[in-house]
Write an enzyme that holds these catalytic residues in place. Structure first.
Site, PDB file in Angstrom:
ATOM      1  N   GLU A 172       0.903  -1.147   0.148  1.00  0.00           N
ATOM      2  CA  GLU A 172       0.080  -0.182  -0.097  1.00  0.00           C
ATOM      3  C   GLU A 172       0.907   1.333   0.099  1.00  0.00           C
ATOM      4  O   GLU A 172       1.516   1.572   0.970  1.00  0.00           O
ATOM      5  CB  GLU A 172      -0.744   0.051   1.318  1.00  0.00           C
ATOM      6  CG  GLU A 172      -1.972  -1.095   1.443  1.00  0.00           C
ATOM      7  CD  GLU A 172      -2.909  -0.914   2.140  1.00  0.00           C
ATOM      8  OE1 GLU A 172      -4.080  -1.306   1.856  1.00  0.00           O
ATOM      9  OE2 GLU A 172      -2.916  -0.398   3.262  1.00  0.00           O
ATOM     10  N   SER A 217      -6.937   3.215  -2.601  1.00  0.00           N
ATOM     11  CA  SER A 217      -7.943   3.736  -3.384  1.00  0.00           C
ATOM     12  C   SER A 217      -8.416   2.661  -4.457  1.00  0.00           C
ATOM     13  O   SER A 217      -8.669   3.123  -5.596  1.00  0.00           O
ATOM     14  CB  SER A 217      -7.609   4.830  -4.120  1.00  0.00           C
ATOM     15  OG  SER A 217      -7.181   5.800  -3.196  1.00  0.00           O
TER      16      SER A 217
HETATM   17  C1  G2H Z   1      -5.295   1.572   2.076  1.00  0.00           C
HETATM   18  C2  G2H Z   1      -6.579   1.182   1.745  1.00  0.00           C
HETATM   19  C3  G2H Z   1      -7.339  -0.019   2.469  1.00  0.00           C
HETATM   20  P1  G2H Z   1      -8.580   3.094   0.742  1.00  0.00           P
HETATM   21  O1  G2H Z   1      -5.212   1.760   3.454  1.00  0.00           O
HETATM   22  O2  G2H Z   1      -6.260  -0.510   3.522  1.00  0.00           O
HETATM   23  O3  G2H Z   1      -7.722   2.231   2.022  1.00  0.00           O
HETATM   24  O4  G2H Z   1      -8.830   1.912  -0.237  1.00  0.00           O
HETATM   25  O5  G2H Z   1      -9.592   3.616   1.446  1.00  0.00           O
HETATM   26  O6  G2H Z   1      -7.284   3.607   0.218  1.00  0.00           O
END
Ligand code: G2H
Length: 255
Positions: A172, A217
Site C-alpha cells: 500500500e 484507493s
Molecule cells: C489503504 C486502503 C485499505 P483505501 O489503506 O487498507 O484504503 O482503499 O481507502 O485507500
C-alpha cells in the site's frame, strides 16, 4: 496463476454497530457461493463488531471470512486495552492486518513491533495481512523498492517457509491511501514482483504461493486492471469496502 484471489475489506474506524450488521447482511445476500469460491472475500471490522459479524456469517453464508485490523504483540497479561491473537482466534478470525501504514504513522509501530505481531498472529493460526508501503518522499526519491523490501524482510525474518506460506502481504503506497490517487497497475506490479523476488531469495519456492495484494484507493472501476497484473493476487480495500454495492462489484471483478 494458481493463487486464489483475495479481496479484503478494511473498514478502518468506520460504521456504527447497526451499519456494520447491515453491511455484512447485504454482502452475504448479494455474493453467491460460486463468486465467493472464485474470490476469497474477507471483511475486517472494528473489534467491537467482530462477534456480530461472526454470528451473521456463521449461518449458511459462512463463505465470507473475517478478521481484525490489529492484534497485540503479547500473548496475554497486563496490557490494558489490547486484544490478544488467541482472543481473535476464538472468535473465528482467520486474518488480521498488521503494520498498516496508519498504525505505523499514528501509533509508532516500528518494524520490530510489526514482526512481533506477525509472530503473535501465526502462533494462533491467524494469517497476518502484513502491510508495507512507501511514503511520497521515498517514491519521489526512487527508493520505493528498497524501502518496501526492507519492511517486508524485517517482518518475516526468521520465519519458517511453512509460516511464510500463511502470510499475506499487502503493498500500500502511502501516497495512494484514501487519496483517490491509485498507483498505476504497472507501478504496483513492479513493487509486488520485487517483493515476491525478495521472498524467493530468502524462503525459496514458497514465494510462489504467497499472496501479495495491492491496496490504495481500489474501487470497482480500477480493480480488474490491477488484478490483471501477474504478481498481484488481490486487494486490500478501504473506503470502497464500506458500501455493499461497491464492495460486491470489486469482489466480482472476474466477471
Ligand atoms: C489503504 C486502503 C485499505 P483505501 O489503506 O487498507 O484504503 O482503499 O481507502 O485507500
Amino acid at each position: 496463476t494458481s493463487r486464489r484471489p483475495l479481496i479484503a475489506g478494511n473498514w478502518k474506524m468506520n460504521l456504527n454497530h447497526l451499519e456494520a450488521i447491515a453491511l455484512v447482511q447485504k454482502l452475504a445476500f448479494s455474493l453467491t457461493p460460486e463468486q465467493l469460491e472464485k474470490v476469497e472475500t474477507v471483511v475486517l471490522p472494528p473489534f467491537v463488531d467482530i462477534r456480530s459479524v461472526q454470528t451473521l456469517i456463521d449461518g449458511d453464508r459462512y463463505l465470507i471470512g473475517f478478521g481484525a485490523q490489529d492484534v497485540s504483540r503479547h500473548a496475554s497479561g497486563a496490557y490494558t486495552g489490547e486484544i490478544a491473537a488467541s482472543m481473535l482466534a476464538k472468535l473465528g478470525c482467520t486474518y488480521v492486518t498488521v503494520g498498516h501504514s496508519e498504525r505505523r504513522q499514528y501509533h509508532n509501530e516500528t518494524d520490530e513491533v510489526v514482526a512481533a505481531k506477525v509472530r503473535a498472529a501465526l502462533a494462533e493460526g491467524i494469517s497476518p495481512i502484513l502491510c508495507v508501503g512507501e511514503p511520497l518522499e521515498v517514491r519521489e526519491a526512487g527508493t520505493h523498492v528498497a524501502h518496501t523490501t526492507e519492511q517486508l524482510l524485517a517482518a518475516v525474518d526468521g520465519l519458517s517457509a511453512e509460516e511464510v506460506a500463511k502470510v499475506v502481504v499487502a503493498y500500500e503506497p502511502v501516497w495512494a491511501i484514501g487519496t483517490g490517487r491509485t498507483a498505476t497497475p504497472e507501478n504496483a506490479q513492479e513493487v509486488i514482483a520485487a517483493l515476491r523476488a525478495a521472498l524467493r531469495k530468502s524462503f525459496g519456492d514458497v514465494a510462489e504461493s504467497v499472496r501479495l495484494l495491492y491496496g490504495g484507493s481500489v474501487k470497482g472501476s480500477n480493480v480488474a486492471e490491477i488484478m490483471s497484473q501477474d504478481d498481484i493476487d488481490g486487494a486490500l480495500v478501504g473506503g470502497a469496502s464500506l458500501n455493499a454495492d461497491d464492495f460486491t462489484t470489486i469482489v466480482r471483478f472476474p466477471e
